[in-house]
Scaffold this motif. Structure first.
Motif, PDB file in Angstrom:
ATOM      1  N   TRP A 190      25.588  -3.244  -1.118  1.00 25.30           N
ATOM      2  CA  TRP A 190      25.400  -4.639  -0.414  1.00 25.30           C
ATOM      3  C   TRP A 190      24.218  -4.385  -0.664  1.00 25.30           C
ATOM      4  N   ARG A 191      23.174  -5.621  -0.729  1.00 26.43           N
ATOM      5  CA  ARG A 191      21.687  -6.002  -0.687  1.00 26.43           C
ATOM      6  C   ARG A 191      21.696  -7.570   0.000  1.00 26.43           C
ATOM      7  N   TYR A 192      20.480  -6.863   0.443  1.00 27.80           N
ATOM      8  CA  TYR A 192      19.783  -8.349   1.517  1.00 27.80           C
ATOM      9  C   TYR A 192      19.091  -9.130   0.321  1.00 27.80           C
ATOM     10  N   LEU A 193      19.851 -10.715   0.661  1.00 32.34           N
ATOM     11  CA  LEU A 193      19.252 -11.495   0.793  1.00 32.34           C
ATOM     12  C   LEU A 193      18.753 -12.400   2.130  1.00 32.34           C
ATOM     13  N   SER A 194      17.403 -13.127   1.503  1.00 38.11           N
ATOM     14  CA  SER A 194      17.054 -14.244   2.111  1.00 38.11           C
ATOM     15  C   SER A 194      17.213 -15.314   1.760  1.00 38.11           C
ATOM     16  N   PRO A 195      18.079 -16.381   3.641  1.00 39.06           N
ATOM     17  CA  PRO A 195      19.038 -17.893   3.389  1.00 39.06           C
ATOM     18  C   PRO A 195      17.627 -18.449   2.767  1.00 39.06           C
ATOM     19  N   ILE A 209      17.593 -15.696  -6.047  1.00 34.83           N
ATOM     20  CA  ILE A 209      17.144 -13.915  -6.031  1.00 34.83           C
ATOM     21  C   ILE A 209      16.379 -13.504  -7.613  1.00 34.83           C
ATOM     22  N   ARG A 210      15.713 -12.636  -7.477  1.00 36.39           N
ATOM     23  CA  ARG A 210      15.501 -12.789  -8.578  1.00 36.39           C
ATOM     24  C   ARG A 210      16.077 -11.103  -9.124  1.00 36.39           C
ATOM     25  N   GLN A 211      15.608 -11.010 -10.762  1.00 41.31           N
ATOM     26  CA  GLN A 211      15.835  -9.666 -11.159  1.00 41.31           C
ATOM     27  C   GLN A 211      15.415  -8.980 -11.381  1.00 41.31           C
ATOM     28  N   SER A 213      13.970  -5.672 -12.942  1.00 41.46           N
ATOM     29  CA  SER A 213      14.679  -4.469 -13.931  1.00 41.46           C
ATOM     30  C   SER A 213      15.087  -3.491 -13.330  1.00 41.46           C
ATOM     31  N   GLY A 214      16.523  -2.919 -14.299  1.00 43.95           N
ATOM     32  CA  GLY A 214      17.163  -1.216 -13.903  1.00 43.95           C
ATOM     33  C   GLY A 214      17.802  -1.531 -12.508  1.00 43.95           C
ATOM     34  N   GLY A 215      17.903  -2.442 -11.422  1.00 47.63           N
ATOM     35  CA  GLY A 215      17.681  -2.118 -11.081  1.00 47.63           C
ATOM     36  C   GLY A 215      20.088  -3.189 -11.080  1.00 47.63           C
ATOM     37  N   TRP A 216      20.398  -2.156  -9.469  1.00 46.98           N
ATOM     38  CA  TRP A 216      22.073  -1.980  -9.827  1.00 46.98           C
ATOM     39  C   TRP A 216      22.592  -3.258  -9.482  1.00 46.98           C
ATOM     40  N   VAL A 217      22.307  -4.086  -8.445  1.00 47.34           N
ATOM     41  CA  VAL A 217      22.769  -5.022  -8.200  1.00 47.34           C
ATOM     42  C   VAL A 217      22.638  -6.754  -8.773  1.00 47.34           C
ATOM     43  N   SER A 218      20.828  -6.411  -8.625  1.00 47.79           N
ATOM     44  CA  SER A 218      20.531  -7.881  -8.969  1.00 47.79           C
ATOM     45  C   SER A 218      20.812  -8.558 -10.007  1.00 47.79           C
ATOM     46  N   PRO A 219      20.713  -7.781 -11.625  1.00 47.74           N
ATOM     47  CA  PRO A 219      21.222  -8.257 -12.375  1.00 47.74           C
ATOM     48  C   PRO A 219      22.372  -8.856 -12.555  1.00 47.74           C
ATOM     49  N   PRO A 220      23.847  -8.384 -12.391  1.00 54.34           N
ATOM     50  CA  PRO A 220      24.487  -9.259 -12.035  1.00 54.34           C
ATOM     51  C   PRO A 220      24.700 -10.384 -11.741  1.00 54.34           C
ATOM     52  N   GLY A 358       7.214 -10.548   0.557  1.00 52.63           N
ATOM     53  CA  GLY A 358       6.898  -9.570  -1.296  1.00 52.63           C
ATOM     54  C   GLY A 358       7.438  -9.095  -0.511  1.00 52.63           C
ATOM     55  N   ASN A 359       7.239  -8.400  -2.416  1.00 56.06           N
ATOM     56  CA  ASN A 359       7.452  -6.769  -2.819  1.00 56.06           C
ATOM     57  C   ASN A 359       6.820  -5.778  -2.157  1.00 56.06           C
ATOM     58  N   GLU A 360       6.738  -4.779  -1.558  1.00 56.45           N
ATOM     59  CA  GLU A 360       6.200  -3.582  -1.096  1.00 56.45           C
ATOM     60  C   GLU A 360       4.908  -3.591  -1.734  1.00 56.45           C
ATOM     61  N   SER A 382       5.960  -8.781   9.231  1.00 53.85           N
ATOM     62  CA  SER A 382       6.963  -9.445   7.854  1.00 53.85           C
ATOM     63  C   SER A 382       8.138  -8.303   8.038  1.00 53.85           C
ATOM     64  N   ASP A 383       9.332  -8.426   6.991  1.00 53.61           N
ATOM     65  CA  ASP A 383      10.482  -7.931   7.146  1.00 53.61           C
ATOM     66  C   ASP A 383       9.939  -6.836   6.361  1.00 53.61           C
ATOM     67  N   PRO A 384      11.017  -5.545   6.651  1.00 53.41           N
ATOM     68  CA  PRO A 384      11.110  -4.055   6.123  1.00 53.41           C
ATOM     69  C   PRO A 384      11.214  -4.809   4.595  1.00 53.41           C
ATOM     70  N   THR A 385       9.897  -4.545   3.383  1.00 50.57           N
ATOM     71  CA  THR A 385       9.421  -4.849   2.383  1.00 50.57           C
ATOM     72  C   THR A 385      10.812  -4.676   1.465  1.00 50.57           C
ATOM     73  N   TYR A 386      10.931  -5.251   0.502  1.00 52.44           N
ATOM     74  CA  TYR A 386      12.158  -5.361  -0.739  1.00 52.44           C
ATOM     75  C   TYR A 386      12.558  -4.365  -1.367  1.00 52.44           C
ATOM     76  N   GLY A 387      11.375  -3.906  -1.946  1.00 53.19           N
ATOM     77  CA  GLY A 387      11.805  -2.353  -2.459  1.00 53.19           C
ATOM     78  C   GLY A 387      12.227  -1.742  -2.102  1.00 53.19           C
ATOM     79  N   VAL A 388      11.923  -1.585  -0.498  1.00 56.87           N
ATOM     80  CA  VAL A 388      12.762  -0.159   0.221  1.00 56.87           C
ATOM     81  C   VAL A 388      13.550  -0.154   1.317  1.00 56.87           C
TER      82      VAL A 388
HETATM   83  C1  FAD Z   1      14.724  -8.243   3.844  1.00 54.26           C
HETATM   84  C2  FAD Z   1      14.336  -8.199   2.816  1.00 54.26           C
HETATM   85  C3  FAD Z   1      15.220  -9.465   2.203  1.00 54.26           C
HETATM   86  C4  FAD Z   1      15.568  -9.663   0.915  1.00 54.26           C
HETATM   87  N1  FAD Z   1      15.111 -10.874   0.883  1.00 54.26           N
HETATM   88  C5  FAD Z   1      15.570 -11.470  -1.064  1.00 54.26           C
HETATM   89  C6  FAD Z   1      15.824 -12.648  -1.612  1.00 54.26           C
HETATM   90  O1  FAD Z   1      15.820 -13.329  -0.321  1.00 54.26           O
HETATM   91  N2  FAD Z   1      16.089 -12.254  -3.022  1.00 54.26           N
HETATM   92  C7  FAD Z   1      15.941 -11.473  -4.202  1.00 54.26           C
HETATM   93  O2  FAD Z   1      15.680 -11.309  -5.043  1.00 54.26           O
HETATM   94  N3  FAD Z   1      15.342 -10.693  -3.024  1.00 54.26           N
HETATM   95  C8  FAD Z   1      15.030  -9.883  -1.664  1.00 54.26           C
HETATM   96  N4  FAD Z   1      15.702  -9.083  -1.122  1.00 54.26           N
HETATM   97  C9  FAD Z   1      15.044  -7.595  -2.663  1.00 54.26           C
HETATM   98  C10 FAD Z   1      17.072  -6.935  -2.334  1.00 54.26           C
HETATM   99  O3  FAD Z   1      17.526  -7.267  -1.007  1.00 54.26           O
HETATM  100  C11 FAD Z   1      16.720  -5.598  -3.468  1.00 54.26           C
HETATM  101  O4  FAD Z   1      16.298  -5.091  -2.823  1.00 54.26           O
HETATM  102  C12 FAD Z   1      16.950  -6.542  -5.345  1.00 54.26           C
HETATM  103  O5  FAD Z   1      17.635  -7.602  -5.378  1.00 54.26           O
HETATM  104  C13 FAD Z   1      16.684  -5.121  -5.993  1.00 54.26           C
HETATM  105  O6  FAD Z   1      18.204  -5.058  -5.370  1.00 54.26           O
HETATM  106  P1  FAD Z   1      18.980  -3.916  -7.130  1.00 54.26           P
HETATM  107  O7  FAD Z   1      20.648  -3.267  -6.561  1.00 54.26           O
HETATM  108  O8  FAD Z   1      19.345  -4.562  -8.205  1.00 54.26           O
HETATM  109  O9  FAD Z   1      17.850  -2.549  -7.396  1.00 54.26           O
HETATM  110  P2  FAD Z   1      18.296  -1.740  -6.761  1.00 54.26           P
HETATM  111  O10 FAD Z   1      19.761  -0.532  -7.921  1.00 54.26           O
HETATM  112  O11 FAD Z   1      18.264  -1.613  -5.126  1.00 54.26           O
HETATM  113  O12 FAD Z   1      17.086  -0.561  -7.400  1.00 54.26           O
HETATM  114  C14 FAD Z   1      16.701  -0.089  -8.468  1.00 54.26           C
HETATM  115  C15 FAD Z   1      15.382  -0.031  -8.697  1.00 54.26           C
HETATM  116  O13 FAD Z   1      13.814  -1.014  -8.192  1.00 54.26           O
HETATM  117  C16 FAD Z   1      13.521  -0.065  -7.251  1.00 54.26           C
HETATM  118  N5  FAD Z   1      13.456  -2.082  -6.637  1.00 54.26           N
HETATM  119  C17 FAD Z   1      14.064  -3.047  -6.066  1.00 54.26           C
HETATM  120  N6  FAD Z   1      13.663  -4.035  -5.225  1.00 54.26           N
HETATM  121  C18 FAD Z   1      12.805  -4.491  -5.907  1.00 54.26           C
HETATM  122  C19 FAD Z   1      11.505  -4.882  -5.589  1.00 54.26           C
HETATM  123  N7  FAD Z   1      12.173  -5.928  -4.827  1.00 54.26           N
HETATM  124  N8  FAD Z   1      10.220  -4.958  -6.783  1.00 54.26           N
HETATM  125  C20 FAD Z   1      10.223  -3.974  -7.095  1.00 54.26           C
HETATM  126  N9  FAD Z   1      10.996  -2.711  -7.529  1.00 54.26           N
HETATM  127  C21 FAD Z   1      12.056  -3.181  -6.728  1.00 54.26           C
HETATM  128  C22 FAD Z   1      14.077   0.057  -6.654  1.00 54.26           C
HETATM  129  O14 FAD Z   1      12.839   1.362  -5.291  1.00 54.26           O
HETATM  130  C23 FAD Z   1      15.057   1.764  -7.836  1.00 54.26           C
HETATM  131  O15 FAD Z   1      13.630   2.047  -7.595  1.00 54.26           O
HETATM  132  C24 FAD Z   1      14.920  -8.252  -0.019  1.00 54.26           C
HETATM  133  C25 FAD Z   1      15.292  -7.331   0.548  1.00 54.26           C
HETATM  134  C26 FAD Z   1      14.377  -6.880   1.695  1.00 54.26           C
HETATM  135  C27 FAD Z   1      14.381  -6.210   2.829  1.00 54.26           C
END
Ligand code: FAD
Length: 389
Positions: A190-195, A209-211, A213-220, A358-360, A382-388
Motif C-alpha cells: 500500500w502507498r499513500y496518494l493525495s486526491p 503520481i511521481r515515479q 527511482s528504485g521505488g517498488w510501487v510508483s514505477p508500475p 513535498g518530499n522530506e 504538513s503531512d508525514p513527509t512523502y519519503g518516509v
Molecule cells: C501523506 C502522503 C501522501 C502522498 N501523496 C502522494 C501523491 O499524491 N503523489 C505521489 O506521487 N506520491 C505521494 N506520496 C508518496 C508515495 O506514497 C510513495 O512513498 C512514493 O510513491 C514512493 O513509493 P515507492 O513504492 O515507489 O517507493 P519505496 O519502494 O517505498 O521506496 C524506495 C526508496 O525511495 C525512497 N523514497 C520514497 N518516496 C520518495 C520520495 N517522494 N522522494 C525521494 N525518495 C523517496 C524511500 O525512502 C526508499 O529509500 C505520498 C506520501 C505520503 C506519506
C-alpha cells in the motif's frame, strides 16, 4: 496520559532509535514475535518487509511525538484505525501487536532500560492507541476499502502521470486528505496518494503520481497503469485541508505535492470563496510544474488566487524539449531558487494559514527557511513527509 509517562515513552524510544541499527533490529524482532503469535497477520504485509519496517518506525515516531497533542493524535489514530479495516484486522490482532511490541522492546532494551515504570508507560500508551484505532474502526459505517477502475492514465512529463479512477462507492474525503492505494502489480504494498480533486458527486478521484527511482510501487503506477485496471483504496487520512477560520491561505507545494492543494482550491471555487490564496508551486526544473496551465486558467477566473511558479534550476533538462509555457499577462513569472527562500522574500505572511507539502528534504529545508525568517513553524501544517511514510 500524564506527562511523566509521556516523557518515559519518548526517552526510551529515543534511546532505541539512537542505537546503530536499533530501529531495524527492533522492527525485525517485533515482526518475528508477531508472526509467531498470530501467523495470519503475515498476510497483511508484503513479501519484502524492508519498507514496512521503516514505516513502522515512522508511524511510532509520529505518535510518540504527538502524545501531548491528544486531540490531533486521537483523530489521527481514529483515521488510521478506519484505514486498517482494509486488512481485515480484528481486536485480537491489536492485542497481539501490543504484546509483541512490549516483548520486543523488553528484549531489545534489556533490564537496565526496560524498568517497571517504562513498561507501564508503554502498556498505557499502546492501550490508548489500540482503543482509539479499534473504537473508530468498529464505529465506521463506510466500506472497509473501495474498488476503483482506471478511466484515464496519461504521462504529463517524464516520470509523472495523472491517473483518474471511478470509485465503486461514494467516498467522503476532505480535500487535502490522502488515501492508501494498492495496485494489482504490487499486491499488499500500500502507498499513500493525495486526491487532486475534491468530492463532487461524480465518484471520480484523480491522483498525480511521481515515479521514485528504485521505488517498488510508483514505477508500475506511473508506467503500467491502463484504462480498466482496478485499484483498491483505503479510508481517507490526514489533517491538511481548509481550516474552519477565514484566514488567508498560503500553500507551498513541490512536484506532485500540488495534489492536496489543487483539491482545496477546486473546493474553494465550488464554495464561492473570496479569501486570498497564494500558491507557491515548485519543482527542480521548470517542466516539473506540469499543472501550471490549468492553475493559470483558475487564477484568470478567480482573482483571489495567485500562483507563483518556482524552480531550483533555471532551465529544463536535455530530455524535455517542449517550450516553457508563458504566464498570462500580469501574472507572476517563474522564479529560479529554493522555494523557502522565495516564499520568505515576500514577507512573513502574518495572519495566514500555512500548509506545506513535498518530499522530506523539501519540507525540512523550507521549514528551516521559514523559521529563519521568523515564522512560527509549529503553526505550519504538513503531512508525514512523502519519503518516509
Ligand atoms: C501523506 C502522503 C501522501 C502522498 N501523496 C502522494 C501523491 O499524491 N503523489 C505521489 O506521487 N506520491 C505521494 N506520496 C508518496 C508515495 O506514497 C510513495 O512513498 C512514493 O510513491 C514512493 O513509493 P515507492 O513504492 O515507489 O517507493 P519505496 O519502494 O517505498 O521506496 C524506495 C526508496 O525511495 C525512497 N523514497 C520514497 N518516496 C520518495 C520520495 N517522494 N522522494 C525521494 N525518495 C523517496 C524511500 O525512502 C526508499 O529509500 C505520498 C506520501 C505520503 C506519506
Amino acid at each position: 496520559m500524564d506527562s511523566q509517562a509521556i516523557s518515559l515513552v519518548r526517552s526510551s524510544f529515543k534511546s532505541i532509535v539512537a542505537e546503530e541499527g536499533g530501529p531495524e533490529q527492533l522492527a525485525r524482532t517485533f515482526y518475528s514475535l508477531l508472526f509467531a503469535r498470530s501467523p495470519e497477520t503475515r498476510e497483511f504485509f508484503p513479501a519484502a518487509m524492508d519498507v514496512q519496517r521503516d514505516r513502522l518506525f515512522t508511524a511510532i515516531g509520529y505518535v510518540v511525538d504527538s502524545l501531548d497533542e491528544s486531540d490531533e493524535m486521537l483523530e489521527y489514530l481514529a483515521q488510521l484505525g478506519r484505514d486498517h479495516r482494509k486488512y481485515g484486522v480484528t481486536d485480537e490482532h491489536y492485542n497481539d501487536v501490543a504484546n509483541s511490541m512490549i516483548e520486543a522492546f523488553e528484549m531489545f532494551g534489556g533490564a537496565e532500560m526496560w524498568t517497571d515504570e517504562v513498561d507501564s508507560a508503554w502498556r498505557n500508551t499502546l492501550s490508548v492507541i489500540s482503543a482509539a484505532m479499534t473504537g473508530a474502526a468498529n464505529a465506521a459505517d463506510g466500506p472497509r476499502a473501495w474498488t476503483a477502475t482506471v478511466v484515464e492514465s496519461r504521462a504529463v512529463i517524464k516520470g509523472v502521470a495523472i491517473v483518474r479512477l471511478q470509485l465503486d462507492q461514494p467516498m467522503d474525503y476532505r480535500p487535502g486528505q490522502y488515501v492508501s492505494v494498492q495496485v494489482a502489480a504490487r499486491p499488499r504494498m500500500w502507498r499513500y496518494l493525495s486526491p487532486a480533486n475534491p468530492v463532487d458527486g461524480s465518484g471520480i478521484v484523480e491522483f498525480h503520481i511521481r515515479q521514485v527511482s528504485g521505488g517498488w510501487v510508483s514505477p508500475p503506477m506511473v508506467n503500467q497503469t491502463a484504462v480498466g485496471d482496478t485499484w483498491v483504496i483505503g479510508s481517507p487520512i490526514g489533517a491538511l485541508g481548509l481550516p474552519d477560520n477565514i484566514r488567508d491561505l498560503l500553500m507551498i507545494a513541490s512536484g506532485t505535492g500540488l495534489a492536496p492543494f489543487r483539491a482545496q482550491i477546486l473546493e474553494l471555487i465550488r464554495r464561492g470563496n473570496t479569501r486570498r490564496v497564494h500558491l507557491f508551486y515548485s519543482g527542480q526544473y521548470p517542466c516539473d510544474l506540469y499543472d501550471l496551465p490549468f492553475l493559470w486558467t483558475l487564477a484568470e477566473k478567480h482573482s483571489w488566487l495567485t500562483v507563483i511558479p518556482v524552480s531550483e534550476e533555471g532551465s529544463n533538462p536535455w530530455w524535455h524539449t517542449n517550450p516553457e509555457p508563458l504566464p498570462p499577462l500580469g501574472f507572476p513569472e517563474r522564479i529560479t531558487g529554493k522555494v523557502g527562500k522565495v516564499v520568505t522574500s515576500y514577507g512573513t505572511w502574518p495572519g495566514h494559514d500555512i500548509q506545506l507539502v513535498g518530499n522530506e528534504s523539501m519540507v525540512n529545508s523550507t521549514k528551516f527557511r521559514l523559521r529563519a525568517a521568523g515564522i512560527d513553524v509549529a503553526t505550519v501544517r504538513s503531512d508525514p513527509t512523502y519519503g518516509v511514510q
